[in-house]
Enzyme design. Structure first.
Site, short mmCIF file in Angstrom:
data_model
loop_
_atom_site.label_atom_id
_atom_site.label_comp_id
_atom_site.label_asym_id
_atom_site.label_seq_id
_atom_site.Cartn_x
_atom_site.Cartn_y
_atom_site.Cartn_z
N GLU A 188 -27.65 38.99 -31.64
CA GLU A 188 -27.12 38.33 -30.46
C GLU A 188 -27.41 39.20 -29.24
O GLU A 188 -27.23 40.41 -29.31
CB GLU A 188 -25.60 38.13 -30.56
CG GLU A 188 -25.09 37.31 -29.40
CD GLU A 188 -23.57 37.04 -29.47
OE1 GLU A 188 -22.90 37.57 -30.36
OE2 GLU A 188 -23.10 36.31 -28.60
N GLY A 190 -18.92 46.43 -29.10
CA GLY A 190 -17.84 46.74 -30.03
C GLY A 190 -18.16 46.35 -31.46
O GLY A 190 -18.04 47.16 -32.37
N ALA A 191 -18.57 45.11 -31.66
CA ALA A 191 -18.84 44.62 -33.00
C ALA A 191 -19.55 43.29 -32.91
O ALA A 191 -19.64 42.70 -31.83
CB ALA A 191 -17.54 44.47 -33.80
N ASN A 221 -21.91 38.53 -37.26
CA ASN A 221 -22.91 37.96 -38.18
C ASN A 221 -22.22 37.32 -39.39
O ASN A 221 -21.30 37.89 -39.95
CB ASN A 221 -23.83 39.06 -38.68
CG ASN A 221 -24.27 40.00 -37.59
OD1 ASN A 221 -24.84 39.57 -36.60
ND2 ASN A 221 -23.92 41.27 -37.73
N GLU A 235 -13.74 39.51 -34.64
CA GLU A 235 -14.98 39.17 -35.34
C GLU A 235 -14.68 38.21 -36.49
O GLU A 235 -15.44 37.27 -36.73
CB GLU A 235 -15.69 40.42 -35.86
CG GLU A 235 -15.99 41.49 -34.80
CD GLU A 235 -16.63 40.96 -33.54
OE1 GLU A 235 -17.39 39.97 -33.61
OE2 GLU A 235 -16.37 41.54 -32.46
N HIS A 276 -14.23 34.70 -35.24
CA HIS A 276 -15.51 34.07 -34.90
C HIS A 276 -16.08 33.25 -36.06
O HIS A 276 -16.90 32.36 -35.85
CB HIS A 276 -16.56 35.14 -34.55
CG HIS A 276 -16.65 35.48 -33.08
ND1 HIS A 276 -16.65 34.53 -32.09
CD2 HIS A 276 -16.79 36.68 -32.45
CE1 HIS A 276 -16.78 35.13 -30.91
NE2 HIS A 276 -16.86 36.44 -31.10
N GLU A 289 -16.50 33.07 -27.02
CA GLU A 289 -15.89 34.35 -26.69
C GLU A 289 -14.50 34.21 -26.07
O GLU A 289 -13.56 34.91 -26.44
CB GLU A 289 -16.81 35.19 -25.80
CG GLU A 289 -18.12 35.60 -26.47
CD GLU A 289 -17.95 36.36 -27.78
OE1 GLU A 289 -16.81 36.81 -28.07
OE2 GLU A 289 -18.94 36.49 -28.53
N1 TRP Z 1 -20.58 38.56 -30.18
C1 TRP Z 1 -20.11 39.92 -30.09
C2 TRP Z 1 -18.59 39.81 -29.94
O1 TRP Z 1 -17.90 39.69 -30.87
C3 TRP Z 1 -20.69 40.64 -28.92
C4 TRP Z 1 -21.87 41.50 -29.18
C5 TRP Z 1 -21.98 42.46 -30.09
C6 TRP Z 1 -23.09 41.53 -28.47
N2 TRP Z 1 -23.17 43.08 -29.97
C7 TRP Z 1 -23.86 42.55 -28.98
C8 TRP Z 1 -23.56 40.82 -27.42
C9 TRP Z 1 -25.12 42.84 -28.48
C10 TRP Z 1 -24.81 41.11 -26.92
C11 TRP Z 1 -25.59 42.11 -27.44
O2 TRP Z 1 -18.05 39.72 -28.91
ZN ZN Z 2 -16.80 37.87 -29.61
#
Ligand code: TRP
Ligand code: ZN
Length: 917
Positions: A136, A276-277, A280, A313, A316, A335
């Site tokens: 992402e 942060g995390a 996937n 996470e 999500h 988000e």
């Molecule tokens: N989708 C991730 C979240 O939980 C955000 C994220 C993690 C992200 N690593 C990234 C976004 C690298 C862009 C690039 O919020």
């Molecule tokens: Zn998120």
């Protein structure tokens, strides 16, 4: 020759930065039904075989297939097993001679890439000898050629092959269906993901890892395996993450009826991570900061962050993965909603109303100190943006935290039950789809036809389309003759880049009225309503939809004190001319804990602003503010809060903490960062000195929290005793007392948990005690093998209060320390961001050396990791507010960055917007 138009107006040879616009969205011309990926993992040359089944999208006019790619070496392209012609358009692979008709066809692409050289940490990279991916938003194109957009959802089968000794663990999304040994000491693992997904949710991990495992049974009786993978040696720090994951699974099932849809759910920690995390599917990848915790190495804040990020996470899995975004303009669809869910999760776990309020105050504090400035600066954008150059720049506090507030307003407008019904309808309609923010609001509204949300739906959606923080102006008038109180609420919103006119928002204002003498909550009866008890509640929500509305409350014996925007019922600024006496009443009596805290903050803020504006008060030769600033009434009120046995320690700590320099700066039209710093420091000193006896009592009563547990009550007590110790050290520095710094040093030495130890160290460093250097040396020696603790050690020094300009040279020394590395984002953040973004008093030097340092680091980082560099670039977003000479110096520093010829799109977008008129 064709002249390329450059959107950024640059005159160099850099690639033009093209803005992507939401209104240009079109459905993909092809669908990818399935993907079979085979990886031969090698740090220097990884081979990726990608076999896809595609078909033309019958709803879109026939056109060539254009696959995204980035930094790939292309070796082979086969269509239905045959060689085919192709061409490159920039970094895209274009196929023009594909089979006609709607039949599926096979496309095979063979590429290689170099994970060892991937310092951007996007795509496939190596961290401490282990392979990780981050896809992402647009990292999958750095792994293979693909339709790298979230509305293309495919079934994935992934085979990983690697050296067995070096990479014993091979993970990807879904279920392990096969594994075994190969020749030459290699082995393989084959994974099948049972759920279709967009490619940004793809992940693989390969390396030497160990896992904590937990078997769980769902409410409906299904069995699942939870795993938390870390490096050998870190297993002892995974218990809290695993507990947080188990709570998360149970919570989503209990509160929203959303079960875990996989047999196996994995979390893997890496120390090299941009954010942060990442959620996937079935294989969450985390920054170690949000996984690893032991009482000896992690603070209460770390424990709380782990709980909320693990929750985030995990949540999500439904809000993001089962229902995903149609395009990246809809990012807040997943988000904002998922932040709302993780906030609610933490509040539900916190339990008591007081602990919930503390969490709410903390969340609002983040919104106000980070999002409000964003909304008022050059990067302001709607929760659903209309355009971007680099999507990585739009993982912002607006998308996340303001987005969560917009969901929270929907929740509050339809009620808790109504919201659960709306979520149910959302999944009934959209499970397995890639949808828009509109689809979400529509589902919540349709499930609640009689709600004020549904009644004002079109207008409510302006929260998604209009940037900027609305202001609500409140004025009250009491009429003794009619015993009526007329409250007028007017809303406005300042222009933001590209949006000069703003239409009124739907603003839910939760309010109450308080008796000015007794502090009692008064019944709320609007003119025209009967006095029957159903209406005589003491708190209610008024939905403000007009530019201005007047409410008339009846049956009041005297002028009440209004308590407005309770619980921060909307992400707005409330302008109201309270008298000090009214604020003191609210601070002492408001039944709404949020507004109680807010009243104290308003008193402190007003005092700070007056002192900053008062030319008669000056900064002395010592660089210190030479006046007493706080009124006796304020100090007395703070004393009462400290002494009040009915209040929780966590709440007291929040009330006794002054508004941050950043938040104070945001209230001013012209910012003198040095004066703000000096005034706030003087206010703290005065609080420290005049409440000395009470700080001592607070320390005595709260310093022992027994065996470690990160629960709200004991962490609140540690927070308050930590603040007390800090204040006592500040006072000691003034009075020449050596007892308290000695006690702090002792505490630092014998503390059995990191919260107490680090609070004591912070008290020594921040008060400028001569015990700080030996304590810092001891701390480093104790924790030299704990990277996350060493990050704290760096951050504390780079964030220390400036004494005669000493922080910048210290920061330069820290960068020369053998433990420093610019390539590791956590470490870079701990030194550079702690200085440039979190230490305004030290960063905004009148000799501009802080800004020069900043521009050097932005440029240096951009060559390594554009995403991290672009975040640093935003440290000077609010330069236009600065007073002379900072303003011109900041402009010059930004221009210096902008003049670099080969900037990334990431940094270029930020500095271009900062310099725009
Ligand atoms: N989708 C991730 C979240 O939980 C955000 C994220 C993690 C992200 N690593 C990234 C976004 C690298 C862009 C690039 O919020
Ligand atoms: Zn998120």
């Amino acid at each position: 020759m064709l002249q390329l138009h450059k959107a950024d107006g640059s005159e160099d040879g850099a690639a033009p930065a093209i803005a992507i616009r939401r209104e240009d969205y079109t459905a993909p011309a092809y669908w990818i039904d399935s993907v079979e990926l085979t990886f031969d993992l090698d740090p220097n040359k990884t081979r990726v075989l990608n076999r896809m089944v595609l078909r033309r999208n019958p709803d879109v006019a026939a056109q060539p297939l254009k696959l995204d790619g980035d930094d790939l070496n292309l070796a082979r392209v086969l269509v239905n097993g045959q060689g085919t012609s192709f061409k490159m358009e920039g970094s895209r692979l274009v196929l023009e001679n594909l089979p006609e008709g709607s039949e599926p066809f096979a496309l095979e692409i063979f590429t290689t890439c170099c994970p060892a050289k991937n310092t951007q940490l996007m795509g496939l990279y190596v961290s401490q000898g282990t392979f990780f991916t981050q896809c992402e938003a647009e990292g999958f194109r750095r792994i293979t050629y693909f339709l790298d957009r979230p509305d293309v959802m495919a079934s994935y089968t992934v085979t990983l092959r690697a050296d067995k000794a070096q990479y014993p663990v091979l993970l990807s999304n879904g279920n392990l269906v096969d594994s075994g040994v190969l020749e030459d000491g290699r082995h393989f693992a084959k994974w099948v993901d049972p759920h279709k997904k967009p490619c940004y949710l793809f992940a693989l991990v390969a390396g030497k890892l160990v896992a904590r495992e937990q078997k769980i049974k769902s409410r409906s009786g299904t069995d699942h395996l939870l795993q938390v993978y870390v490096r050998p040696g870190d297993l002892g720090k995974t218990e809290h993450a695993m507990n947080s994951l188990m709570y998360s699974v149970a919570w989503d099932e209990a509160r929203f009826g959303l079960p875990l849809d996989l047999e196996r759910f994995m979390i893997v920690a890496t120390s090299d991570f941009n954010m942060g995390a990442m959620e996937n599917k079935g294989l969450n990848i985390f920054n170690t900061k949000y996984v690893l915790a032991s009482e000896a190495t992690a603070t209460d804040t770390d424990f709380a962050n782990i709980e909320s990020v693990v929750g985030h996470e995990y949540f999500h899995n439904w809000t993001g993965n089962r229902v995903t975004c149609r395009d990246w303009f809809q990012l807040s669809l997943k988000e904002g909603l998922t932040v709302f869910r993780d906030q609610e999760f933490s509040m539900d776990l916190a339990g008591s109303p007081s602990a919930r309020a503390v969490k709410r105050i903390e969340d609002v504090r983040v919104l106000r100190t980070a999002q409000f400035p964003e909304d008022a600066g050059p990067m302001a954008h709607p929760v659903r943006p209309d355009s971007y150059v680099e999507i990585n720049n739009f993982y912002t506090v607006t998308i996340y935290e303001k987005g969560a507030e917009v969901v929270r307003m929907q929740h509050n407008l339809v009620g808790r039950e109504g919201f659960a019904k709306g979520m149910k309808l959302y999944f009934e309609r959209h499970d397995g789809q890639a949808v828009t923010c509109d689809d979400f609001v529509q589902a919540i509204a349709d499930a609640n036809p009689a709600s004020p949300l549904t009644q004002h739906l079109a207008q409510f959606k302006r929260w998604y389309s209009q940037a900027g923080t609305p202001r609500v102006r409140a004025t009250g008038r009491y009429d003794a003759a009619t015993r009526c109180y007329a409250l007028t609420l007017s809303q406005s919103c300042a222009p933001t880049p590209g949006q000069s006119e703003k239409q009124p928002f739907v603003i839910p204002v939760e309010l109450g009225l308080i008796d000015a003498t007794t502090g009692a909550a008064l019944p709320l009866q609007l003119a025209g309503e009967g006095s029957e008890s159903a209406n005589a509640t003491t708190s209610r929500v008024i939905v403000l939809t007009e530019a201005s509305q007047t409410l008339t409350f009846t049956n009041l014996d005297a002028e009440p004190v209004p308590s407005l925007l309770r619980g921060f019922s909307a992400p707005a600024v409330l302008d109201i001319d309270y008298t000090d006496a009214q604020l003191l009443t609210l601070l002492a009596h408001d039944a709404d804990a949020f507004n109680r805290w807010e009243a104290g903050q308003r008193l402190a803020l007003r005092t700070a602003i007056n002192a900053i504006a008062d030319g008669a008060m000056g900064i002395g030769a010592s660089g210190q503010f030479d006046h007493q600033i706080l009124a006796a009434e304020f100090v007395d009120a703070m004393r009462s809060v400290l002494r009040n046995p009915a209040l929780d320690a966590a709440f007291k700590e929040l009330v006794l903490t002054l508004p941050s320099e950043t938040y104070i700066a945001e209230q001013l039209d012209v910012v003198d960062p040095q004066r703000i710093h000096a005034v706030r420091e003087a206010m703290r000193e005065q609080l420290a000195l005049s409440l000395q006896a009470d700080w001592e009592a607070a320390w005595e009563q709260n310093q022992d929290t027994g065996g470690y547990s990160p629960d709200p009550v004991s962490s609140g007590r540690r927070a308050l005793s930590g603040l007390a110790l800090h204040m006592l050290c500040i006072a000691a520095q003034k009075t020449g007392d050596v007892v308290w710094p000695g006690k702090a040093y002792q505490r630092f030495k014998v503390a059995t948990n990191m919260t107490d130890r680090f609070n004591a160290l912070t008290a020594l460093v921040a008060s400028g005690s001569e015990l700080a250097p030996p304590a810092l040396a001891r701390f480093h020696a104790l924790f030299k093998d704990e990277p996350l603790v060493i990050d704290k050690w760096f951050a504390l020094q780079a964030g220390a209060p400036d004494r005669g300009g000493n922080v910048l040279p210290a920061v330069r020394q820290l960068m020369a320390h053998p433990d420093f590395s610019l390539k590791n984002p956590n470490r870079a953040r701990s030194v550079i961001f702690s200085y440039c973004s979190a230490n305004p008093g030290a960063f905004h030097r009148s000799d501009a050396a802080g800004y020069v340092f900043w521009s050097d680091r932005v440029i240096e980082l951009d060559a390594i990791n554009p995403q991290v560099a672009a975040r640093l670039a935003r440290a000077l977003d609010r330069w236009k507010k600065l007073a002379a000479p900072w303003r011109s110096a900041a402009r010059e520093a930004i221009a210096r960055v902008a003049a670099k010829p080969d900037l990334s799109n990431d940094v270029r977008e930020v500095v271009t917007r900062a310099l725009a008129e």
